[in-house]
Design a protein around this motif. Structure first.
Motif, mmCIF file in Angstrom:
data_model
loop_
_atom_site.group_PDB
_atom_site.id
_atom_site.type_symbol
_atom_site.label_atom_id
_atom_site.label_comp_id
_atom_site.label_asym_id
_atom_site.label_seq_id
_atom_site.Cartn_x
_atom_site.Cartn_y
_atom_site.Cartn_z
ATOM 1 N N HIS A 8 0.695 -1.116 0.016
ATOM 2 C CA HIS A 8 -0.083 -0.005 0.013
ATOM 3 C C HIS A 8 0.895 1.270 0.044
ATOM 4 O O HIS A 8 0.733 2.224 -0.777
ATOM 5 C CB HIS A 8 -1.000 0.185 1.121
ATOM 6 C CG HIS A 8 -2.108 -0.852 1.113
ATOM 7 N ND1 HIS A 8 -3.222 -0.655 0.516
ATOM 8 C CD2 HIS A 8 -2.232 -2.339 1.701
ATOM 9 C CE1 HIS A 8 -4.094 -1.621 0.513
ATOM 10 N NE2 HIS A 8 -3.288 -2.370 1.053
ATOM 11 N N GLY A 9 1.796 1.163 0.786
ATOM 12 C CA GLY A 9 2.783 2.300 0.895
ATOM 13 C C GLY A 9 3.647 2.524 -0.498
ATOM 14 O O GLY A 9 3.694 3.611 -0.760
ATOM 15 N N ILE A 10 4.036 1.528 -1.096
ATOM 16 C CA ILE A 10 4.922 1.560 -2.237
ATOM 17 C C ILE A 10 3.758 2.154 -3.431
ATOM 18 O O ILE A 10 4.033 3.215 -4.274
ATOM 19 C CB ILE A 10 5.403 0.128 -2.921
ATOM 20 C CG1 ILE A 10 6.233 -0.128 -1.761
ATOM 21 C CG2 ILE A 10 5.784 0.189 -4.251
ATOM 22 C CD1 ILE A 10 6.831 -1.606 -2.051
ATOM 23 N N GLY A 11 2.578 1.563 -3.549
ATOM 24 C CA GLY A 11 1.572 2.012 -4.332
ATOM 25 C C GLY A 11 1.305 3.798 -4.172
ATOM 26 O O GLY A 11 1.033 4.378 -5.270
ATOM 27 N N MET A 82 -3.068 5.090 14.058
ATOM 28 C CA MET A 82 -4.103 6.379 13.515
ATOM 29 C C MET A 82 -4.819 5.607 12.392
ATOM 30 O O MET A 82 -4.409 4.741 11.417
ATOM 31 C CB MET A 82 -3.343 7.268 12.814
ATOM 32 C CG MET A 82 -2.784 8.482 13.675
ATOM 33 S SD MET A 82 -2.302 9.809 12.816
ATOM 34 C CE MET A 82 -0.545 9.602 12.861
ATOM 35 N N LEU A 83 -6.362 5.874 12.302
ATOM 36 C CA LEU A 83 -7.162 5.587 11.190
ATOM 37 C C LEU A 83 -7.838 6.969 10.783
ATOM 38 O O LEU A 83 -8.013 7.944 11.445
ATOM 39 C CB LEU A 83 -7.941 4.713 11.607
ATOM 40 C CG LEU A 83 -7.295 3.255 11.916
ATOM 41 C CD1 LEU A 83 -8.439 2.377 12.665
ATOM 42 C CD2 LEU A 83 -7.057 2.514 10.853
ATOM 43 N N TRP A 90 -2.746 14.431 9.493
ATOM 44 C CA TRP A 90 -1.281 14.198 9.934
ATOM 45 C C TRP A 90 -0.337 14.157 8.620
ATOM 46 O O TRP A 90 0.890 14.944 8.621
ATOM 47 C CB TRP A 90 -1.178 12.714 10.766
ATOM 48 C CG TRP A 90 0.306 12.697 11.615
ATOM 49 C CD1 TRP A 90 0.412 13.349 12.419
ATOM 50 C CD2 TRP A 90 1.184 11.933 10.939
ATOM 51 N NE1 TRP A 90 1.952 12.876 12.757
ATOM 52 C CE2 TRP A 90 2.481 12.214 11.759
ATOM 53 C CE3 TRP A 90 1.469 10.890 9.814
ATOM 54 C CZ2 TRP A 90 3.691 11.335 11.692
ATOM 55 C CZ3 TRP A 90 2.826 10.301 9.695
ATOM 56 C CH2 TRP A 90 3.824 10.580 10.440
ATOM 57 N N LEU A 91 -0.625 13.471 7.768
ATOM 58 C CA LEU A 91 0.284 13.270 6.742
ATOM 59 C C LEU A 91 0.311 14.596 5.679
ATOM 60 O O LEU A 91 1.257 14.899 5.361
ATOM 61 C CB LEU A 91 -0.274 12.038 5.519
ATOM 62 C CG LEU A 91 0.304 10.742 6.273
ATOM 63 C CD1 LEU A 91 -0.365 9.898 5.208
ATOM 64 C CD2 LEU A 91 1.727 10.536 6.361
ATOM 65 N N VAL A 92 -0.804 15.300 5.541
ATOM 66 C CA VAL A 92 -0.821 16.514 5.004
ATOM 67 C C VAL A 92 0.006 17.572 5.815
ATOM 68 O O VAL A 92 1.008 18.227 5.103
ATOM 69 C CB VAL A 92 -2.232 17.159 4.925
ATOM 70 C CG1 VAL A 92 -2.230 18.757 4.730
ATOM 71 C CG2 VAL A 92 -3.169 16.726 3.718
ATOM 72 N N LEU A 135 -1.439 10.554 -0.059
ATOM 73 C CA LEU A 135 -0.927 9.487 0.740
ATOM 74 C C LEU A 135 -1.985 9.292 2.150
ATOM 75 O O LEU A 135 -2.315 8.055 2.207
ATOM 76 C CB LEU A 135 0.447 9.804 1.429
ATOM 77 C CG LEU A 135 1.616 9.966 0.657
ATOM 78 C CD1 LEU A 135 2.777 10.182 1.315
ATOM 79 C CD2 LEU A 135 1.740 8.742 -0.405
ATOM 80 N N GLY A 136 -2.388 10.222 2.649
ATOM 81 C CA GLY A 136 -3.334 9.911 3.726
ATOM 82 C C GLY A 136 -4.656 9.308 3.072
ATOM 83 O O GLY A 136 -5.217 8.308 3.666
ATOM 84 N N TRP A 137 -5.261 9.836 1.915
ATOM 85 C CA TRP A 137 -6.517 9.152 1.619
ATOM 86 C C TRP A 137 -6.406 7.651 1.124
ATOM 87 O O TRP A 137 -7.138 6.765 1.383
ATOM 88 C CB TRP A 137 -7.162 10.238 0.272
ATOM 89 C CG TRP A 137 -8.319 9.619 0.071
ATOM 90 C CD1 TRP A 137 -9.678 9.826 0.454
ATOM 91 C CD2 TRP A 137 -8.878 8.727 -1.152
ATOM 92 N NE1 TRP A 137 -10.688 9.212 -0.216
ATOM 93 C CE2 TRP A 137 -10.118 8.461 -1.147
ATOM 94 C CE3 TRP A 137 -7.865 7.865 -2.107
ATOM 95 C CZ2 TRP A 137 -10.767 7.613 -1.993
ATOM 96 C CZ3 TRP A 137 -8.428 7.276 -3.320
ATOM 97 C CH2 TRP A 137 -9.915 7.286 -2.881
ATOM 98 N N LEU A 138 -5.167 7.496 0.378
ATOM 99 C CA LEU A 138 -4.828 6.063 0.023
ATOM 100 C C LEU A 138 -4.644 4.998 1.025
ATOM 101 O O LEU A 138 -4.988 3.778 1.220
ATOM 102 C CB LEU A 138 -3.938 6.103 -1.040
ATOM 103 C CG LEU A 138 -4.145 6.599 -2.153
ATOM 104 C CD1 LEU A 138 -2.906 6.849 -3.215
ATOM 105 C CD2 LEU A 138 -5.201 5.813 -2.910
#
Length: 144
Positions: A8-11, A82-83, A90-92, A135-138
Protein backbone atom coordinates in the motif's frame (compact mmCIF):
# COMPACT_ATOMS: atom_id res chain seq x y z
CA UNK A 1 1.28 -12.12 3.27
CA UNK A 2 1.23 -10.20 6.55
CA UNK A 3 3.03 -7.14 5.26
CA UNK A 4 0.64 -6.02 2.55
CA UNK A 5 0.68 -2.54 4.11
CA UNK A 6 4.14 -2.13 2.56
CA UNK A 7 2.60 -2.63 -0.88
CA UNK A 8 0.00 0.00 0.00
CA UNK A 9 2.85 2.36 0.89
CA UNK A 10 4.69 1.62 -2.36
CA UNK A 11 1.55 2.14 -4.43
CA UNK A 12 0.65 5.33 -2.59
CA UNK A 13 4.20 6.62 -3.06
CA UNK A 14 4.03 6.01 -6.81
CA UNK A 15 0.57 7.55 -7.20
CA UNK A 16 1.32 10.47 -4.87
CA UNK A 17 4.70 11.08 -6.52
CA UNK A 18 3.18 11.11 -10.00
CA UNK A 19 0.43 13.51 -8.89
CA UNK A 20 2.91 15.80 -7.12
CA UNK A 21 5.11 15.84 -10.21
CA UNK A 22 2.16 16.48 -12.54
CA UNK A 23 0.83 19.26 -10.31
CA UNK A 24 4.16 21.07 -10.05
CA UNK A 25 4.85 20.56 -13.76
CA UNK A 26 1.46 22.13 -14.62
CA UNK A 27 2.15 25.05 -12.26
CA UNK A 28 5.55 25.63 -13.88
CA UNK A 29 4.11 25.37 -17.38
CA UNK A 30 1.27 27.81 -16.64
CA UNK A 31 3.00 30.30 -14.35
CA UNK A 32 6.70 30.04 -15.17
CA UNK A 33 7.45 29.41 -11.48
CA UNK A 34 10.31 26.86 -11.40
CA UNK A 35 8.71 24.54 -8.84
CA UNK A 36 8.88 21.41 -11.00
CA UNK A 37 12.52 22.21 -11.73
CA UNK A 38 13.09 22.35 -7.96
CA UNK A 39 11.38 18.96 -7.52
CA UNK A 40 13.73 17.41 -10.10
CA UNK A 41 16.83 19.32 -8.97
CA UNK A 42 19.88 17.37 -7.83
CA UNK A 43 22.36 20.27 -7.99
CA UNK A 44 22.95 20.08 -4.24
CA UNK A 45 23.74 16.32 -4.07
CA UNK A 46 27.48 15.65 -4.38
CA UNK A 47 28.54 13.11 -7.04
CA UNK A 48 24.97 12.84 -8.39
CA UNK A 49 25.16 16.47 -9.51
CA UNK A 50 28.16 15.78 -11.74
CA UNK A 51 25.95 14.05 -14.34
CA UNK A 52 23.15 15.50 -16.43
CA UNK A 53 20.28 13.03 -16.36
CA UNK A 54 17.43 12.68 -18.84
CA UNK A 55 14.06 13.93 -17.57
CA UNK A 56 12.75 10.37 -17.17
CA UNK A 57 15.67 9.41 -14.93
CA UNK A 58 15.19 12.55 -12.82
CA UNK A 59 11.52 11.65 -12.43
CA UNK A 60 12.42 8.08 -11.45
CA UNK A 61 14.74 9.50 -8.74
CA UNK A 62 11.77 11.53 -7.50
CA UNK A 63 9.54 8.43 -7.46
CA UNK A 64 12.12 6.40 -5.53
CA UNK A 65 12.25 9.13 -2.87
CA UNK A 66 8.44 9.30 -2.87
CA UNK A 67 8.08 5.54 -2.35
CA UNK A 68 10.65 5.46 0.47
CA UNK A 69 8.98 8.43 2.18
CA UNK A 70 5.52 6.91 1.74
CA UNK A 71 6.52 3.56 3.26
CA UNK A 72 8.27 5.24 6.21
CA UNK A 73 5.28 7.52 6.85
CA UNK A 74 2.83 4.63 6.60
CA UNK A 75 4.95 2.68 9.07
CA UNK A 76 4.73 5.65 11.46
CA UNK A 77 0.95 5.91 10.92
CA UNK A 78 0.57 2.23 11.78
CA UNK A 79 2.88 2.55 14.79
CA UNK A 80 0.78 5.45 16.11
CA UNK A 81 -2.39 3.46 15.36
CA UNK A 82 -4.02 6.26 13.38
CA UNK A 83 -7.05 5.68 11.18
CA UNK A 84 -9.40 7.68 8.99
CA UNK A 85 -9.27 11.45 8.79
CA UNK A 86 -6.51 11.66 11.44
CA UNK A 87 -4.18 9.94 8.97
CA UNK A 88 -4.99 12.50 6.28
CA UNK A 89 -4.53 15.51 8.57
CA UNK A 90 -1.27 14.14 9.97
CA UNK A 91 0.18 13.32 6.53
CA UNK A 92 -0.83 16.70 5.07
CA UNK A 93 0.87 18.41 8.02
CA UNK A 94 4.03 16.29 7.86
CA UNK A 95 4.42 16.62 4.11
CA UNK A 96 3.83 20.37 4.17
CA UNK A 97 6.54 20.63 6.83
CA UNK A 98 8.83 18.52 4.64
CA UNK A 99 8.15 21.03 1.84
CA UNK A 100 9.14 23.87 4.18
CA UNK A 101 12.35 22.05 5.16
CA UNK A 102 13.31 21.35 1.54
CA UNK A 103 12.63 24.92 0.35
CA UNK A 104 16.02 26.38 1.45
CA UNK A 105 17.82 24.23 -1.15
CA UNK A 106 16.54 26.75 -3.69
CA UNK A 107 19.49 28.90 -2.66
CA UNK A 108 21.90 26.18 -3.87
CA UNK A 109 20.96 26.39 -7.54
CA UNK A 110 20.55 29.04 -10.20
CA UNK A 111 17.81 26.97 -11.88
CA UNK A 112 15.30 27.01 -9.01
CA UNK A 113 13.14 29.76 -7.46
CA UNK A 114 14.78 32.32 -5.22
CA UNK A 115 14.29 31.56 -1.50
CA UNK A 116 12.23 34.77 -1.17
CA UNK A 117 9.87 33.90 -4.04
CA UNK A 118 6.71 33.65 -1.93
CA UNK A 119 4.41 32.74 -4.83
CA UNK A 120 6.63 29.78 -5.76
CA UNK A 121 6.81 28.77 -2.10
CA UNK A 122 3.01 28.79 -1.91
CA UNK A 123 2.75 26.54 -4.98
CA UNK A 124 5.50 24.28 -3.60
CA UNK A 125 3.68 23.89 -0.28
CA UNK A 126 0.34 23.35 -2.02
CA UNK A 127 1.94 20.52 -3.99
CA UNK A 128 3.31 18.91 -0.82
CA UNK A 129 -0.05 19.29 0.92
CA UNK A 130 -1.64 17.57 -2.11
CA UNK A 131 0.94 14.78 -1.83
CA UNK A 132 0.10 14.35 1.86
CA UNK A 133 -3.61 14.31 1.07
CA UNK A 134 -3.14 11.58 -1.53
CA UNK A 135 -1.00 9.47 0.81
CA UNK A 136 -3.48 9.98 3.63
CA UNK A 137 -6.51 9.17 1.54
CA UNK A 138 -4.93 6.04 0.06
CA UNK A 139 -3.76 4.83 3.47
CA UNK A 140 -6.56 6.04 5.75
CA UNK A 141 -7.74 2.49 6.57
CA UNK A 142 -4.69 0.37 5.79
CA UNK A 143 -4.41 -2.74 7.92
CA UNK A 144 -1.92 -5.58 7.91
Amino acid sequence: MRRKWIWHGIGAGIIGGILLGAFLWAVEEQSGRRVYTLLMNVDYIPVVNSVTYPATVEFLFHLVVSVILSVVLLWLVRRMRMLGSRVIVWLVTVNTLIGVLIWPVTSLSDRTPAPGDWASLAWWLAGHALYGTVLGWLNRETED
